[in-house]
Each structure stands twice: as structure tokens, then as C-alpha cells.
Enzyme design. Structure first.
Site, PDB file in Angstrom:
ATOM      1  N   GLU A   1      44.617  71.187 124.222  1.00 36.94           N
ATOM      2  CA  GLU A   1      43.746  72.037 125.045  1.00 36.94           C
ATOM      3  C   GLU A   1      43.858  73.499 124.642  1.00 36.94           C
ATOM      4  O   GLU A   1      42.855  74.199 124.524  1.00 36.94           O
ATOM      5  CB  GLU A   1      44.115  71.875 126.527  1.00 36.94           C
ATOM      6  CG  GLU A   1      43.222  72.647 127.495  1.00 36.94           C
ATOM      7  CD  GLU A   1      41.851  71.997 127.643  1.00 36.94           C
ATOM      8  OE1 GLU A   1      40.954  72.665 128.179  1.00 36.94           O
ATOM      9  OE2 GLU A   1      41.668  70.823 127.232  1.00 36.94           O
TER      10      GLU A   1
ATOM     11  N   ASP B   1      54.220  69.185 152.081  1.00 35.34           N
ATOM     12  CA  ASP B   1      52.814  68.881 151.842  1.00 35.34           C
ATOM     13  C   ASP B   1      51.920  69.787 152.694  1.00 35.34           C
ATOM     14  O   ASP B   1      50.916  70.327 152.217  1.00 35.34           O
ATOM     15  CB  ASP B   1      52.559  67.409 152.155  1.00 35.34           C
ATOM     16  CG  ASP B   1      51.083  67.065 152.162  1.00 35.34           C
ATOM     17  OD1 ASP B   1      50.475  67.009 151.085  1.00 35.34           O
ATOM     18  OD2 ASP B   1      50.532  66.861 153.276  1.00 35.34           O
TER      19      ASP B   1
END
Length: 1464
Positions: A1319, A1245
Site C-alpha cells: 500500500e 469497547d
């Protein structure tokens, strides 16, 4: 000495003695070395020469010889001729005619033949050159060569020095044979100039292996006459032609020294051979002795009694400090001995303390570690064990132990002397000090070592550069992280017979880092280090030497000494530091791209007739001529004198960089006290603001009748004609300012460059100094428009005008510009005589000329408004109707004057033309990019009657520059503080421009601030702390690691660290205000004190007590001397209000600046300097060394095909696949939490956060921190990472056992693929591809999987980012670049746009619709607009255009909005 050499040379070079011996290249050569032919050659004739001569013409004379003799001569002559005509011979000859070479012919006959060919080939060029009077000068050759050459080249005269009656001038246009002492003598007496010589042929070259050759005449000729010439004026050199062996056959370091000494290259010696010789490790045996970490030792009973008797006695406090140093290094036995030693030397102790020490019984040393009375440290125990082994060397043992502190050296000597039963063979002495130019006390100790009176020296680092004898064992008791220090230590060893032992504490990462720095050297640094080891001449390193902390001196060496003070930081450079400074100064001749295999010495030595040495720096620094030093008994002493003299002369010219001064950073003793919350401005605390130490240090320089001033040329660059011209000004200071980088001032938002260029220092007499000072007082009255006065001793910066036709461009020079002769003394005199004078208004032409570059006043007073003269209006007179809107009520200007001008009695000339003027702006903060919205003036021009006006004697262009001086000096102060902070706290490792931005808050209102850097530094700090926690706590779970990390990176922790290191005083948080500013000056009382205490920097001497008092003052007083404010009263230290988060942001911004300056290691270094708690981590590689993480076995295995598939996706290989298994394992797969991906996800992270911030930081270099944060938030969100995971296919490899999780992943994958298809279909119609995944709920496990794989790669690569960066570049970056921009964020663009505008403090903005047009307005200024379109919201399109506009023009809001000013 010269006479001695001449006498010796004549004794060994008489023409009649054919059996003499001549040293050539360190070997002997007899007359028989000519293969017996020389003896058979009578004077003036030679069959050998005749054979070679056939090339040039018939012989004039020939003699009959016996057949055998003739055959022998023909044979050797044939060999000589064959060599000259051979390919090698021609190659050598061609090379010798082009460049200087050292070459030994195969035999003497070939040497004569080659020399003849060399003379003939080069003769035409040398003789045709009018500058050359002596075509060939042969030095120290055998006299028989003359007869040989006369036969071979009869058309060229060959004479000897004695044949011309000792008058060398009679030998012009001839080949001259001369001995080196005679040539040196004639050069010294200027009877001949070396630049008049075409070629120098050295027959006898000195050996570089023997130190006695230092005074050889040839070496003196090269040093004093040859090397000082311009390269184009130097004669060719051919050396070593008659040497018996080839110079290239046995290459040693002395071969390279010979090349450098003679300015030649050895023929046949390749660059590879030279490089190999240079980089070959110095032959010494190095080893490491590891000792155990000492236990925390309690205070001894003696110390407790002393503290109770006199807790506040300054003498006792100083002794307690020495006691503490000794206790930690040597143990309680030696620590108590400190008091016994000081009792014998100090008289300041009270009778009670003196009696206590007298009655105390001191114990004996106990080195039995198992004994309860063990009273030394494990470090001392290890040293004793090493010294015991040294007894095997016998009587020949010599050793040196290097320590850091003087007191430790003395106490260690007493301790070792007390161990007579174990170390009775040692005869120990202490060698410390040597800060003075006089090193004779140290030389006396060294002589004791040389004659055997002692065999072990305990020395401090300050004596490393002295001429210590070569020793058997060198022990580094204390480690110094300095490559220069290590090279010096190596130079004192016996080479292959020597030992160097570094003492390293077990588990101490700082010690391991030092050993790593000193052992892992690049070839360039290895080559440089060898030069320091092999020769006292040393060389300049081709790479920057690594030094950390204080690389120069032992901190306890406190004897009085001469020193140079750096005015910027207050640091002192002592004579012992000067030699080291030579390695860090930029050299004029140093070419980093030059031929690296050539050895280039830094120092050169000579010896006087009395045996004393002198030294000279061989390379000029900053165009400062290199001169011979004063004599010294040792080479080391001469080297110090020479280096210190260079530093003094550089300092006198203002060219000595602050970077070469040792660091003396002092943190105020009360900096751990946290200021209370300010009751007025809630949420802030009040901190003292530091004033630059430069000004208080400048006050220490006395003002003599002939004062030396250091000028900086202030010049303003203009790229547009809309800004009127600004003339250059001289900024004059008592001490040299450091280099100040160019910076911007702003005119209506347009940046304009200000340059400060260093010029040649000059001296002014008392009258000139007084005139400049009076001119400054008058100038400041005009700039400030109010009364101002100062005394000579108060003012610290002066300004002087330059002649009107002078500019930096027209005065370009290779060195410092000389400006003294260009000072406009006439302008100074005119200003001193009258501030204002009447205008010359005889007619329009005269008036126009008189008002060129002029300031006009309509009132005859000092403090009033001033105007720029624009143009003479011949079409207007005082009787014309006024054009000014405010004067329309009057019939003409005469009527206006009658009504409004006091004492007006009419005009002499009512027909005179009017003068059109424009108002000169008063002071404006030009450091601020904008000063709010631009408001046009209602009075662009005014019209004055010349007869009633006055002209300021200061030219308008000069006065405009003077109006900028407050802003310029504020920026100079900023840079001075940056240099102080960088040198003191950060070891000059951070870019000064970046550091300035890092300490500048947005509230300071300058062109840059810390916000972008803070974003980068925050991400780096999170990465750094996460990896540290991961490594240090290998068994901690994810929650615990979060808590540990928060303790490091929380704002509270960071601002406390900032206070602990004294950082708040350097933060720039307030915009510049003229109201609180005045020119740098001292108060009257401080000026008197400076007059009484100031001394010349060349003769600065201080005692121990004075130095300690000065250090105490510097620790307590951040601001230096008090400065005066405008009203002349003493001002307290300036203060500023800072919030806790602002300080934390500055800490993070500094780490961001360090990261951009030098990468992760420099950023880690900055973090350590800022008190970030990272014990036992000194460099990034330490993470890999200290890692204790081991992958525990899991219940599942993955196939090699799975590993290969994942490696194909991420773009790199796993060096340790076990971490990949852990990264793929979900908690549902195993009951052992430590074998799942949670810990790896923790650091993954942080790694991803850092890589994302770094990516957007560099990609969007003009984007503000608010927009960067928005982008980063989207890029690292769980929804985005889940989309990346599925798009890359990594989700297929997750190891888990949960039906629900499997269903959630399948469902998410289906929905994501459908949304992506939709999309991309819309994108085909012209719409940008957006974040199609943002409305789909994603399983968190997918984002965790990506982060854990990143963490696994990082750990697998030994905590280096190679694999993680490859993963990011291949998978993350393309996805981000395609789908995530400001315009495609998932929120409505209007919301993003308004959030960005609000983040800048703007309150006046709107999105309005007028007819069918949408307008984005900021303070009624249109930022973006668009027409409403069918099917697409016009508001959305306008918002997107506004985002594009702000991205392309980040300064728009600053130029347009002034809400932040109203908020203040």
C-alpha cells in the site's frame, strides 16, 4: 438623627477643650497624643510649624522660648520633617495625590507636616480647576490643626466652619475645617456639591467593627453623596492620617470593609494580604453525622381507616401527602401527629373523620431502636443523640435545626417536646414562612431566641437570610445542594465557638455529593462565602454559584404573598427569593477580571431616626438605579425590601432573566400512560404538542386604561442586494419576552439573519392601543390575504411600524433603546384610514416618487395579488404593444382592459407612462433552508396602467417584514419552549441553541436537527451505562453486563423515560405551515376569563387553595390557555405523530447537547433528569467512590520492564498496574474468568466508541450523521483495531497459552506487514493511503486487547479519562487520520456515495458516462465529474470527488432534492 450627631460632635470637639477625646479608627486619641507639643502651641503660632514651614518661606512672626522647650520642638519638628522627606513619606505623598488612601502617620507632628505638604502639592491643580470651589475640606480633625497649618502654609487661608458664620459658601478657595454632621447637613441642603471639592481629608474615621457606626455622618456622606458621583467627579480622599496605629499592621476582614466603605486603599496593605484575609476559612467547626438508612415503613392503621372512610376527599388527600412526608423523615409517631395537628386547624374534615381522629389514642415516641415499638427514624435518633450532647453548653446553648418542609418542622418540634426525659433542657420553637415582605412574625420568634425564652429553633430554609442570633450549634437535618444556602448557615454560627453538623445518610451518594460541593471550594468562592459570613453587606461571587434543583425556598411554605411571575416559565419569585436573585443577576459594574483582593459589598445599610433600617443594592443591575428601600425593623427585612424592589423594577423593564426564578417544573400526572400505536400512520403514536406558557401567562396581565407594552425590535440583516429591503418592526407584548437569540431565515437557500433586540418598555393610552390593534388586524388581513379580526383582550402580540429613517445602527445606545417616539403613527393612521389609495400619476416624476417603497394592486379590493413597484416606463403607454408574453394577442393594454376588466370605461390619459412591477411572493416557509429545486418564474415583470392601480398604504419594506412574521413567531415559540424545557427539566445547564437542535426532528425541515447530536449522545450513553454496570455489578460476567446495559439504553427504555418526564410535548417534528397557524391570541371565552381574573404582577396574592388548584391545572394542562385558530374557533391541543425511535433519539441528542455544553458531569445531570436509571450516582466522581472492583491475583506476573514498555507505547503511566495485568491476561492463561480482560474489554469497547465518535464529530463539523456513522464503523471494527494493535506493538505483550492463537497472530502480523508495504509503495505514485488491512482476517483477541487496555487505564485513573485520552491521542488518532477518510473507505466509493444520498431520502440520482466523462447527477444537477483515466476507473474517481463535494457542502442535497416532500 442628624441633629443628634451634630450635638454629640460639638460636645466633644470644642476648641477650648484640649483634653477632649476623638475616636479615630476605633481607638482614642487625646491632645497629649501630639507628644505634648500641642499644649505648648498658642493659637496661630508653632515652632513645630515654623521648622516645617522653612520649605515655603520666612515666618511672619516668631516668639522666644526657653532652651528646653525649643529643643523639644526642634526635635519633634525634625522628626516630622524627616518623615516627609523620607523615601516612604514621598512614596505615600505621591500615592495620596493619585488615588484614595488610608494612611496613619507615625506621630501627630508628622501628620501635620504631611498634611501641609499634601495641601501644597495638590493646591495648584485643585485651584486651577474651575469645577472645584473647595480645594481641601478637612473633616473631623482636631481644631489645633488650624493654627499649625496657618503657620506652615501662611499663603493659603485655613478657616473653620464656625468662622464663616455657618455659611459654607463663604469658604471657597480656602482650606476648610468642618465637622462631619455639618458637612452632611450642607450636602443634604444642597449648599455644597461634593463634586466641587478637590480633596476630602478625614481626621476621624468610624470603626467598622461596631454596628452602631452605620449612621455615622462620614458613612452617610460616602453612601449618599460620594459613591453616587461619576468616578471622574469624585474628590480625592486622604483618611486616617491622625490615627495612632498603622492600619496595615493588623489586617482583618473589617480592614477590607473599611476600604470599601471609604473607597480607599490602606497604604501598605498588599494584594496578597487582602487575598489571604478573604480566603481564610471562616472559623467554625464543621462535622458530619451519619445515620442509617431507614426501613420502608408500612402504612399506619390510622391512615388505612382514613382512606377507607374518604378516599377522594381533597382535604384528606392533602393531609395524606403531609403524613407521607413526615413518615419518611420522622417515623410513624410524628406522622400520626399530623392528623391531630390538622384536626385542630382545619374545619373541612367530614364528621366521621373528625370523630375518628378524636377517638384515636396517639402513642408516645419510642427511640429504643432495639424495641419492636421503635417509632422514629434513624435520622431522628441521630438528631436526639446530637441534641443530648448539647446539654453540656448549659444555659448558654442556642441551636437551630434546618429542615426542608414546614410540616416536618412542626412535627419535629412536637416530637422533641415529647422527649422531656431525654431533652428536658430544650425550649423549642418553629420558625417558618417569611415569604411576605412583612417579616414581623418571624422577628417575634427570633426575639424569643435572643431573650432566652427558647433555645432551639426548628427552621425551614426560607428563613436563612433573616437576622438569626449567633448560635452554638447549627444542624442541617436536610441537606441543600446550594453554596448560597451553606454560606447563610455559616453566618449564623458563633464562629470559632460554633458547630455546624450535616446529617448524611449512610451510603447515600446524593448526600456525599452535596457535602463534596460545599467543602471543595475554589479560592474565589471561599472568599465570597466569607463575605456572607462576616457581614450582612455580602458581595457578588466571582464565579457562578452552584445550585441544584430548587435553591431558594422550602416547598411547603404556602402562605399568601406578593410575587413576580416569570412569563416564560410561570415560575414565581417571592420576596424571600429576591435577595438570592441578586447573586445571579449580571451587574453593570462587575468586572470578573478586576482586582480580586478588593472587597466589593453588594448591600449597604442606613438607619433612620426611629431606629428602623433601610437598605440599598450597591451595584446597579442593567442600568436600573439603586434606591433606598422602605424601612424595616431589621437589616434582613430591609435587605429583602431592597432586593425585591430591584427585581420588580427589572421586571417592569423586561430585564429580569428567567434564570433567577426558582424552578417549578411540574410533570403531568398521567405521563406514565403510553399512547397506543396510531392506526393511520403506522409505527407512530399521537402526543400532545405543548404551546408556550408565555402567551397564557401574558393573558393574566390586565389591560388598564394606560397599558404597558414590552417592545422587541425585529430587524433583518442583508448581506446581498439581491434581496429587497425589509423595514424593522416592533413586536409588542403584554409581558417581557426573554432574550431571543438571532436566527436565520432563508431566501433561495441564502441565510439571512433575524435579530430581536429588546427596547425600553412604554405605556400607551387607550386610543393609541386601539389604533395599534386596528392596524394589526388590517396588517394580518393583508399577510394572510383573507378576513381576520380580533378583540383587544384576545390578542397577545402586536406589531407597530417604525419611522422610515430609523434603524438599530443609528440608534445605538449603552442601555435599552427608546423606540416609542419613533413609532410611525402617521403610517398607522394612513393604514387605518384606507388600506389602498390611488396612485399619484400627474407625470412620470410624481409617479416615480409616489411608487418608491410601494406595493401596487391592479384591483381595488382587499384580498388580491400584490406587486412590487419596479420602475416607471416613460417609453411605454397604454397604447403600446404589451410586453407580457400572455398578452400578445392584444394590440395594447387598453384593448386588454376592454376585454378582461369588468366595468372598464376608458382612461383619462392615454399617454401616461406604464408602471413596471414584479410579483410579490405570497407566504413562503423561510425557516426551511430550501424549498426544493429552484424554478425560474415565466413572468418576471408585468406592466400596469397607473390610473387603474392602487397603492397599499403599508410600505413595501414593512409589508415584506410582515410576511416573515409567521416564520419569526414560530421560531420565537420554539425558543420559548426550549427555555421552558431547559429551566424546568435541565436546570438551565444546556446551551439553548444545542437544546433546540436536540428536540428538532429532521422532519421539521429547519436548518439543524438532532441527528449529529444523537450520534454523540448515543456513544456517551453507552459509555455512561457501561461504567455504571461495571461498578455496580463487580462480579457480573461480560454477557450479563451486556444484558444489564441493554435494559438501560434500549430504545424502548429511552422512549418510556421520555414520556415519563413529559418530553414528547416539546419535540419539534412538523414543518411550519401557514395553514395551521394564526397570531397568538386567546379564545373569546378565555379572554373574558382573563379580564375577570387578571391582576397586576406587583400585587399578585394567592391563597393556599388557589395555589394548589393552579398547580393541579398546570400539571394536567401542558398547553396553557387555549389559543384560537384562523376561523376563530377554539382549537384542541395540537398533536403530533412521533415514532418510538424518534423519542429515543431525542433523549440521546439532549445528552449530546449537555455533553457539549458542560462536559460529562452536565451530561450525567441531564441523564438523571431524563429518568435514566442510575441510582446512587450523582456526579462522575461517584464512580470512583463506589467502585468495588478489586484485581484478583493471577497465576502470572509481569516485569517492571514490560510495564514500562507498555506505558511508553500508550503514552501514560498506570497508577494501579494490577489492572494492566488483568487487561493483558487471556482466558487461556488462567481458569478464573474474572481475572481476565473480558470485563475491562466491556468498558473499553464503550470508551473507544465514545472517543471515536467525539473525534469525528469535532473533526468533521459539517459532515452528516450518515457519513460519521460510516467512519465510526470502520474505525472501531475488529479488523481496524487489530491493525492498530499490531502497528503499535502491543500484541507482543498479550499473556496467553495457546499454540493456535500464537500461530494466528504470527500469520496475521506477516500478512499485515506485507499488505502495508504494498500500500505504501502505491502511495508513492500519488495514490491515497487506504485500508490495506481490510481483506485480511484478524484474530479477535487483538482488538479485545486494545479495548481492555483502554478500560484498564480508565479504571486505574479512578474512572477519569486522562490516561485513556492520552492512549487514544498517541496510538489511535494518528492511525485514523492517516488511513481512514470517506474517500479511503474499503468499500467502492460509489457504494458509499449512494448510501449517503439514500440516507437523505433522495431517489433521483445516478452515475452516468457521457463520451469519456463520468457525471454524478442528483436531480439532473451535476455533483461531480471527471475524465476517464488510464489505469484508474473514472467512476471511482468521480465517486470520490462526489464524496469530497458532499463533505464540503453538506447542504447540497437539501437544496437540490425534494423527494422527502413527495414521500410525505
Amino acid at each position: 438623627m442628624l441633629k443628634v450627631w451634630k450635638k454629640k460632635w460639638k460636645a466633644s470637639h470644642t476648641p477650648e477643650d484640649h483634653d477632649r477625646r476623638a475616636s479615630i479608627g476605633g481607638a482614642d486619641l487625646t491632645a497629649s497624643g501630639l507628644e505634648s507639643n500641642e499644649a505648648a502651641l498658642p493659637s496661630g503660632d508653632s515652632s513645630l510649624a515654623g521648622e516645617v514651614w522653612s520649605t515655603y518661606g520666612p515666618s511672619k512672626r516668631r516668639r522666644e522660648d526657653s532652651p528646653s522647650a525649643s529643643h523639644k520642638r526642634k526635635k519633634t519638628s525634625s522628626e516630622a520633617s524627616n518623615f516627609v522627606e523620607s523615601v516612604k513619606g514621598r512614596e505615600v505623598l505621591d500615592l495620596a495625590l493619585k488615588e484614595n488612601i488610608i494612611f496613619a502617620a507615625p506621630n501627630a507632628d508628622a501628620a501635620v507636616a504631611f498634611l501641609a505638604e499634601y495641601i501644597v502639592k495638590g493646591w495648584e491643580d485643585w485651584e486651577s480647576n474651575d469645577e472645584i470651589k473647595y480645594p481641601v475640606v478637612i473633616v473631623d480633625a482636631l481644631s489645633i490643626i488650624k493654627s499649625s497649618l496657618q503657620v506652615v502654609i501662611p499663603h493659603i487661608d485655613v478657616v473653620t466652619y464656625g468662622a464663616v458664620d455657618l455659611n459654607i459658601r463663604k469658604s471657597k478657595r480656602q482650606v476648610l475645617l468642618i465637622d462631619s454632621p455639618s458637612l452632611l447637613d450642607d450636602l443634604t441642603r444642597d449648599l455644597i456639591k461634593l463634586k466641587r471639592v478637590g480633596s476630602l481629608v478625614f481626621g476621624n474615621i468610624p470603626s467598622c467593627e461596631d454596628g452602631s457606626s452605620i449612621a455615622h455622618p462620614i458613612l452617610r456622606i460616602m453612601k449618599n453623596f460620594y459613591m453616587v458621583l461619576e468616578p471622574s467627579s469624585r474628590p480625592h480622599i486622604l483618611a486616617g492620617l491622625f490615627a495612632p496605629t498603622s492600619f496595615s499592621s493588623n489586617v482583618t476582614f473589617n480592614s477590607l470593609v473599611l476600604e470599601a466603605t471609604l473607597g480607599c486603599k490602606i497604604y501598605g496593605l498588599t494584594a496578597e494580604s487582602r487575598t489571604k484575609c478573604l480566603v481564610e476559612p471562616f472559623p467554625v467547626r464543621e462535622s458530619v453525622a451519619i445515620y442509617d438508612t431507614p426501613q420502608l415503613l408500612p402504612t399506619t392503621p390510622l391512615v388505612r381507616q382514613l382512606r377507607s372512610l374518604s378516599p377522594n376527599d381533597p382535604c384528606v388527600r392533602r393531609l395524606l401527602k403531609n403524613h407521607q412526608h413526615t413518615l419518611s423523615q420522622l417515623g410513624s409517631f410524628a406522622a400520626d401527629l399530623v392528623w391531630r395537628r390538622e384536626t385542630e386547624q382545619i374545619d373541612c374534615l367530614s364528621p366521621e373523620i373528625w370523630q375518628l381522629l378524636k377517638d384515636t389514642e396517639f402513642t408516645s415516641p419510642n427511640i429504643d431502636i432495639s424495641s419492636p415499638n421503635f417509632n422514629v427514624t434513624p435520622k431522628v435518633l441521630k438528631l436526639v443523640q446530637i441534641l443530648k450532647c448539647c446539654q453540656e453548653f448549659g444555659d448558654g446553648f442556642r441551636g437551630v435545626v434546618f429542615v426542608h418542609r414546614r410540616i416536618v418542622a412542626h412535627m419535629l418540634m412536637q416530637l422533641l417536646s415529647s422527649l422531656d426525659s431525654e431533652l428536658g433542657f430544650l425550649r423549642v420553637r418553629v420558625l417558618v414562612g417569611a415569604r411576605n415582605l412583612d417579616t414581623s412574625p418571624q422577628d417575634n420568634v427570633i426575639r424569643l431566641m435572643e431573650n432566652g425564652s427558647c433555645n432551639l429553633l426548628i427552621a425551614t430554609k426560607s428563613v436563612e437570610d433573616l437576622d438569626l442570633p449567633k448560635v452554638s450549634v447549627l444542624i442541617k437535618f436536610d441537606l441543600f445542594d446550594s453554596q448560597l444556602s451553606h454560606a447563610r448557615v455559616l453566618s449564623h454560627s458563633l464562629g470559632a465557638e460554633g458547630h455546624i453538623i450535616s446529617m448524611v445518610e449512610r451510603g447515600n451518594s446524593a448526600h456525599s455529593t452535596i457535602v463534596s460541593h460545599l467543602s471543595n471550594l475554589s479560592p474565589r468562592l471561599r472568599a465570597w462565602m466569607n463575605t456572607v459570613c462576616w457581614t450582612p453587606q455580602s458581595s457578588i461571587a466571582r464565579e457562578t454559584l452552584y445550585t441544584d434543583g430548587d435553591p431558594y425556598f422550602s416547598d411547603s411554605d404556602q402562605e399568601s404573598a406578593s410575587f413576580i411571575r416569570d412569563p416564560t416559565t410561570g415560575s414565581r419569585l417571592y420576596p424571600q427569593d429576591a435577595v438570592n436573585a441578586m447573586y445571579f443577576l449580571p451587574s453593570d459594574e462587575y468586572d470578573p477580571a478586576g482586582e480580586e483582593s478588593l472587597y466589593n459589598p453588594l448591600f449597604e445599610f442606613d438607619v433612620q431616626d426611629d431606629g428602623r433600617f433601610i437598605c440599598r443594592i450597591k451595584r446597579p443591575f442593567q442600568s436600573v438605579p439603586m434606591l433606598w428601600s422602605d424601612p424595616s425593623l431589621t437589616k434582613a427585612g430591609a435587605r429583602r425590601l431592597a432586593a425585591y424592589d430591584v427585581c420588580v423594577r427589572l421586571h417592569e423593564r423586561g430585564l429580569l432573566s428567567p434564570n433567577v426564578f426558582p424552578t417549578t417544573w411540574a410533570i403531568p400526572s398521567d405521563n406514565n400512560a403510553l399512547p397506543a400505536i396510531d392506526p393511520v400512520i403506522w409505527g407512530t403514536r399521537v402526543y400532545g404538542k405543548k404551546l408556550p406558557a408565555f402567551w397564557s401567562n401574558s393573558a393574566l396581565v390586565s389591560l388598564d386604561p394606560l397599558t404597558r407594552l414590552y417592545p422587541m425590535i425585529i430587524s433583518i440583516e442583508f448581506k446581498t442586494n439581491s434581496i429587497p429591503p425589509h423595514a424593522p418592526l416592533l413586536l409588542l407584548t403584554r409581558q417581557p419576552l426573554p432574550d431571543i437569540p438571532a436566527f436565520n431565515v432563508f431566501f433561495g437557500g441564502l441565510p439571512t439573519r433575524v435579530n430581536l433586540t429588546r427596547a425600553e418598555p412604554f405605556s400607551v393610552d387607550e386610543r393609541q392601543f386601539q389604533d395599534i390593534h386596528s392596524y394589526n388586524d388590517q396588517l394580518w388581513r393583508g399577510v394572510l390575504n383573507k378576513p381576520y379580526s380580533s378583540t383587544l383582550h384576545e390578542i397577545l402580540a402586536l406589531y407597530a411600524p417604525l419611522e422610515s429613517d430609523w434603524s438599530c445602527k443609528t440608534a445605538q445606545s449603552s442601555g435599552l433603546l427608546s423606540v416609542f417616539s419613533h413609532i410611525s403613527w402617521s403610517s398607522i393612521s394612513a393604514t387605518l384610514e384606507n388600506w389602498i389609495v390611488p396612485l399619484k400619476c400627474d407625470n412620470a416624476e410624481v409617479l416615480q416618487k409616489d411608487t418608491e417603497d410601494a406595493l401596487i394592486q391592479d384591483r381595488w379590493t382587499l384580498y388580491t395579488r400584490r406587486y412590487d413597484a419596479a420602475v416607471v416606463r416613460s417609453d411605454l403607454t397604454p397604447l403600446s404593444k404589451p410586453l407580457d408574453p400572455e398578452l400578445q394577442e392584444y394590440e395594447n393594454l387598453v384593448e386588454f382592459c376592454k376585454a378582461r376588466r369588468k366595468g372598464f370605461e376608458g382612461l383619462k390619459d392615454y399617454e401616461q407612462p406604464l408602471l413596471e412591477v414584479s410579483c410579490l411572493p405570497s407566504f413562503i416557509d423561510r425557516l426551511e433552508p430550501v424549498a426544493g429545486p429552484f424554478t425560474p418564474s415565466t413572468m418576471k415583470h408585468r406592466y400596469f396602467i397607473p390610473e387603474l392601480c392602487a397603492k397599499v398604504t403599508v410600505p413595501a419594506s414593512t409589508f415584506r417584514t410582515a410576511l416573515l412574521l409567521p416564520c419569526i413567531m414560530r421560531r420565537v415559540d420554539d425558543f420559548l419552549l426550549v427555555k421552558e424545557l431547559n429551566a424546568g427539566l435541565l436546570s438551565d445547564c444546556v446551551s439553548e441553541k444545542l437544546l433546540h437542535a436536540a428536540i428538532s426532528a429532521p422532519s421539521a425541515g429547519i436548518e439543524y436537527d438532532y441527528e449529529r447530536l444523537e450520534l454523540l449522545g448515543d456513544a456517551f450513553l453507552k459509555l455512561l451505562s457501561s461504567i455504571y454496570i461495571f461498578v455496580i455489578y463487580p462480579k457480573a460476567d461480560e454477557a450479563s453486563m451486556h444484558n444489564y446495559r441493554q435494559a438501560i439504553i434500549s430504545n424502548k427504555s429511552l422512549w418510556k423515560n421520555a414520556i415519563a418526564v413529559g418530553l414528547p410535548a416539546f419535540v419539534q417534528s412538523r414543518p411550519f405551515s401557514l395553514k395551521g397557524w394564526s397570531p397568538p391570541r386567546l379564545s373569546a371565552s378565555d379572554a373574558r376569563e382573563a379580564r375577570e381574573s387578571s391582576t397586576s404582577f406587583r400585587t399578585n396574592t394567592v391563597s393556599d387553595d388557589e395555589r394548589n388548584a393552579g398547580e393541579t391545572k398546570s400539571r394536567k394542562d401542558l398547553s396553557g390557555s387555549k389559543l384560537r385558530n384562523n376561523n376563530g374557533k377554539n382549537s384542541l391541543q395540537p398533536v403530533q405523530h412521533l415514532g418510538d425511535k424518534a423519542l429515543a433519539d431525542v433523549v440521546e441528542a439532549i445528552m449530546g447537547a449537555a455533553l457539549l455544553s458542560g462536559g460529562t458531569d452536565v451530561a450525567l445531570k441531564a441523564a438523571k433528569a431524563l429518568n435514566i436509571p442510575l441510582p446512587n450516582i450523582e456526579q462522575w466522581a461517584d464512580f470512583g467512590k463506589r467502585a468495588q472492583e478489586s484485581s484478583k491475583p493471577v497465576s502470572v506476573q509481569i516485569s517492571s520492564s514490560t510495564i514500562g514498555a507498555i506505558e511508553a507505547i500508550v503514552g501514560c503511566q498506570f497508577k494501579r498496574p494490577q489492572f494492566l495485568v488483568q487487561a493483558l491476561t487471556h482466558i487461556s492463561k488462567t481458569s478464573v474468568q474474572s481475572t481476565t480482560y473480558e470485563r475491562l474489554e466491556f468498558i473499553g469497547d464503550a470508551i473507544l466508541d465514545f472517543m471515536v465518535i467525539r473525534h469525528v464529530f469535532h473533526r468533521y463539523q459539517q459532515m452528516g450523521p450518515g457519513a460519521l456513522s460510516l467512519l465510526k464503523g470502520v474505525m472501531v471494527s475488529n479488523t481496524t483495531l487489530a491493525a492498530v494493535c499490531v502497528s503499535s506493538g502491543l500484541h507482543h505483550h498479550l499473556l496467553f497459552e495457546s499454540d493456535k492463537l500464537a500461530h494466528d497472530i504470527r500469520e496475521y502480523e506477516y500478512l499485515l506487514n506485507r499488505a502495508r508495504t504494498e500500500e505504501y509503495t502505491l502511495a508513492e505514485k500519488g495514490r491515497s493511503i487506504g485500508q490495506f488491512w481490510h481483506n485480511i482476517e484478524s484474530p479477535k483477541v487483538l482488538s479485545d486487547l486494545l479495548e481492555s487496555i483502554l478500560g484498564a487505564l480508565y479504571v486505574s485513573d479512578q474512572y477519569t479519562p486522562v490516561g485513556a485520552e492520552a492512549f487514544f491521542d498517541k496510538v489511535f488518532k494518528p492511525f485514523y487520520d492517516r488511513h481512514i477518510t470517506l474517500q479511503t473507505l474499503s468499500h467502492h466509493p460509489k457504494k458509499i456515495l449512494f448510501e449517503l444520498i439514500q440516507s437523505k431520502g433522495c431517489e433521483n440520482y445516478s452515475l452516468d458516462k457521457e463520451s469519456n466523462e463520468y457525471l454524478v447527477l442528483v436531480h439532473d444537477v451535476v455533483l461531480a465529474s471527471t475524465q476517464d483515466e488510464t489505469g484508474i476507473s473514472g467512476a471511482k474517481v468521480a465517486s470520490c470527488i462526489g464524496l469530497y463535494a458532499l463533505e464540503g457542502d453538506p447542504g447540497f442535497l437539501a437544496r437540490t432534492c425534494d423527494c422527502w416532500k413527495k414521500a410525505k
